[in-house]
Design an enzyme around this catalytic site. Structure first.
Site, PDB file in Angstrom:
ATOM      1  N   HIS A 118       0.928  -1.637  -0.108  1.00 11.18           N
ATOM      2  CA  HIS A 118      -0.017   0.462   0.168  1.00 11.18           C
ATOM      3  C   HIS A 118       0.947   1.383   0.245  1.00 11.18           C
ATOM      4  O   HIS A 118       0.383   2.838  -0.001  1.00 11.18           O
ATOM      5  CB  HIS A 118      -0.775   0.161   1.223  1.00 11.18           C
ATOM      6  CG  HIS A 118      -1.653  -0.958   1.902  1.00 11.18           C
ATOM      7  ND1 HIS A 118      -0.970  -1.887   1.721  1.00 11.18           N
ATOM      8  CD2 HIS A 118      -2.637  -1.996   0.727  1.00 11.18           C
ATOM      9  CE1 HIS A 118      -2.087  -3.365   1.979  1.00 11.18           C
ATOM     10  NE2 HIS A 118      -2.922  -3.446   1.528  1.00 11.18           N
TER      11      HIS A 118
HETATM   12  S1  FES Z   1       1.798  -0.648   3.249  1.00 10.86           S
HETATM   13 FE1  FES Z   1      -0.330  -2.083   3.410  1.00 10.86          FE
HETATM   14  S2  FES Z   1       0.778  -4.082   4.616  1.00 10.86           S
HETATM   15 FE2  FES Z   1       2.704  -2.372   3.776  1.00 10.86          FE
END
Ligand code: FES
Length: 182
Positions: A147
């Site tokens: 993410h």
């Molecule tokens: S940014 Fe979501 S698990 Fe690492």
């Protein structure tokens, strides 16, 4: 005339009953101990668990600027032999810029060795950047593509949804070149 079991002298029947009760209680005690033993023994860590409780790593072959991953209790641990530039970048960062403010000095025992658990504090992915050629994110540390979390050269969260810095596991330097994690 001999008195009953309530008196100073017990009858032969009463003495025999007392003896049988004593034997019964003793047997019950031993039986309980025997039956408890497998339970108590199962609380002790098994040999393979003990073996995994700590992990040792020879630091001698790890060159400056090199990162390695070792497994400790089933988790990846990033060991980073930091360059002077990476140490400087980590230490020059004002704490006011950090989401999870921690000075670099509090995250390392020796400035040139950063040891962190390689699990993103957002949802648990393993960030990239520990292998040559992998993206290291905007702060030169690690990048979690799940993410988009960016960590700096101290493993501190700088951008993206992760709320916390990469965790530092318990570790000790056994000697100048031997690291024990756990
Ligand atoms: S940014 Fe979501 S698990 Fe690492």
């Amino acid at each position: 005339m001999a008195q009953t079991q309530d008196g100073p002298e017990k009858g032969a029947g009463a003495v025999r009953r007392d003896f049988l009760e004593l034997v019964a209680w003793s047997t019950l005690g031993v039986g309980t101990l025997v039956s408890l033993w497998p339970f108590v023994d199962s609380l002790n860590p098994s040999a393979d668990v003990l073996a995994l409780a700590s992990t040792e790593l020879d630091l001698a072959p790890i060159e400056e600027g090199q990162r390695v991953t070792v497994k400790w209790r089933g988790k990846p641990v990033f060991v980073d032999h930091r360059t002077p530039q990476e140490i400087e970048a980590a230490r020059a960062t004002p704490l006011s810029e950090l989401r999870d403010p921690e000075p670099d000095e509090a995250r390392v025992q020796r400035p040139e060795w950063l040891v962190v658990i390689g699990i993103c504090t957002h949802l648990g992915c393993v960030p990239l950047g520990n292998r040559p050629g992998e993206p290291r994110g905007e702060w030169g540390g690690w990048f979690c593509p799940c993410h988009g979390s960016h960590y700096d050269t101290s493993g501190r969260i700088r951008k993206g949804p992760a709320p916390r810095n990469l965790h530092v596991p318990p570790y000790t330097f056994v000697d100048n070149t031997l690291l024990r994690i756990g």
